[in-house]
Design a protein around this motif. Sequence first.
Motif, PDB file in Angstrom:
ATOM      1  N   GLY A 229      43.959  46.643  28.209  1.00  0.00           N
ATOM      2  CA  GLY A 229      44.305  47.160  29.531  1.00  0.00           C
ATOM      3  C   GLY A 229      43.079  47.343  30.404  1.00  0.00           C
ATOM      4  N   TYR A 230      42.017  47.893  29.826  1.00  0.00           N
ATOM      5  CA  TYR A 230      40.780  48.093  30.586  1.00  0.00           C
ATOM      6  C   TYR A 230      40.180  46.749  31.016  1.00  0.00           C
ATOM      7  N   ILE A 231      40.185  45.782  30.101  1.00  0.00           N
ATOM      8  CA  ILE A 231      39.650  44.452  30.424  1.00  0.00           C
ATOM      9  C   ILE A 231      40.488  43.810  31.530  1.00  0.00           C
ATOM     10  N   ALA A 232      41.808  43.980  31.474  1.00  0.00           N
ATOM     11  CA  ALA A 232      42.692  43.444  32.509  1.00  0.00           C
ATOM     12  C   ALA A 232      42.328  43.996  33.879  1.00  0.00           C
ATOM     13  N   LEU A 233      42.059  45.297  33.946  1.00  0.00           N
ATOM     14  CA  LEU A 233      41.717  45.923  35.224  1.00  0.00           C
ATOM     15  C   LEU A 233      40.374  45.413  35.745  1.00  0.00           C
ATOM     16  N   HIS A 234      39.439  45.140  34.846  1.00  0.00           N
ATOM     17  CA  HIS A 234      38.170  44.540  35.261  1.00  0.00           C
ATOM     18  C   HIS A 234      38.419  43.172  35.891  1.00  0.00           C
ATOM     19  N   LEU A 235      39.291  42.379  35.272  1.00  0.00           N
ATOM     20  CA  LEU A 235      39.601  41.055  35.813  1.00  0.00           C
ATOM     21  C   LEU A 235      40.199  41.151  37.208  1.00  0.00           C
ATOM     22  N   VAL A 236      41.085  42.114  37.398  1.00  0.00           N
ATOM     23  CA  VAL A 236      41.704  42.284  38.714  1.00  0.00           C
ATOM     24  C   VAL A 236      40.670  42.764  39.727  1.00  0.00           C
ATOM     25  N   ASN A 237      39.863  43.735  39.336  1.00  0.00           N
ATOM     26  CA  ASN A 237      38.885  44.332  40.250  1.00  0.00           C
ATOM     27  C   ASN A 237      37.857  43.329  40.747  1.00  0.00           C
ATOM     28  N   PHE A 238      37.431  42.416  39.872  1.00  0.00           N
ATOM     29  CA  PHE A 238      36.362  41.496  40.223  1.00  0.00           C
ATOM     30  C   PHE A 238      36.861  40.122  40.644  1.00  0.00           C
ATOM     31  N   SER A 239      38.176  39.969  40.791  1.00  0.00           N
ATOM     32  CA  SER A 239      38.734  38.709  41.273  1.00  0.00           C
ATOM     33  C   SER A 239      38.542  38.611  42.780  1.00  0.00           C
ATOM     34  N   THR A 240      38.130  37.427  43.251  1.00  0.00           N
ATOM     35  CA  THR A 240      37.953  37.249  44.692  1.00  0.00           C
ATOM     36  C   THR A 240      39.288  37.263  45.429  1.00  0.00           C
ATOM     37  N   LYS A 241      40.392  37.137  44.674  1.00  0.00           N
ATOM     38  CA  LYS A 241      41.722  37.228  45.293  1.00  0.00           C
ATOM     39  C   LYS A 241      42.057  38.658  45.678  1.00  0.00           C
ATOM     40  N   ASN A 242      41.432  39.611  44.979  1.00  0.00           N
ATOM     41  CA  ASN A 242      41.763  41.016  45.200  1.00  0.00           C
ATOM     42  C   ASN A 242      40.869  41.582  46.293  1.00  0.00           C
TER      43      ASN A 242
END
Length: 210
Positions: A87-100
Motif C-alpha cells: 500500500g505504501y509503495i502504491a501511494l509512492h507510485l501515485v504521488n510521483f507519477s507525472t499524471k498526478n
Amino acid sequence: PIYYEITSLLVSKATEQLNTQFYGEIFLAISDHIAFAIKRKKEKIDLPNVVLSETKAIYKNEYQLGLWTIKLIKEKIGIQLEEAEAGYIALHLVNFSTKNSSQNTSKIVNFVRDVIEVIEQTMNVQLELDSINYARLSTHLKFLAERVFRNDVENNIDTTENIRDMLKENIRLSLCINRIKKRIENKYHYLLTPDEQTYLCIHIKKNCHI
C-alpha cells in the motif's frame, strides 16, 4: 545498491503498465522506504497501514505493483514484508507519477476513509472491501475528493430531488448522508450539492443491501 536496483525494476515496470512517467525523486523515496521497511521488519516493529483498504480500492493497479515489489524483495533479499508495504509503495507510485498533477493523493485516501468510516458507523455495517459495489463507491469518492480539493463546485441546481426523497425514506440512510455532509463541510470546507448527496445515497444503498 540492491534497494535502488529493486526500485529501478519497479519504476520500469510501472512506467510500462501504468503508461506514465515518474519524477526523479521516486528513486530516492522508494529506495529509502524499502530500506526502512526492512529495518523495521528485522527489529520487529509493526507499522500498520490505516488506509490500506482505501488504497487497494482506489489505486488497484499501483497496489498490484506494490505486491509485485514485495515478491521481488523476497526473491532478492529473502525478507517477506507485510501487505501494508504494498500500500505504501502504491501511494509512492501515485504521488510521483507525472499524471498526478494535483499531488493530493494522501488527502484523497484520507477523505475516502473519513466517509467510509461515517457510513460503517451510521449504517452499522462492515462494508465488503472486495465487492464491485465497494470499488464503485471508492471510485466515486475519489472523484468527489478531487473536486473538493480543487474547490470545484458543481452546478447547485437540484436535478434529482424526486430520487433522493425516495431513497431517504430510510431514516438511517438519511442520517448517514447528513453526517457525511456535515463531516465534509466541517473538515474540508466543502458543501455537498444536492445531486452529490443523491449519488452517495445510491452507492450507500447498494453497499448496504437496502
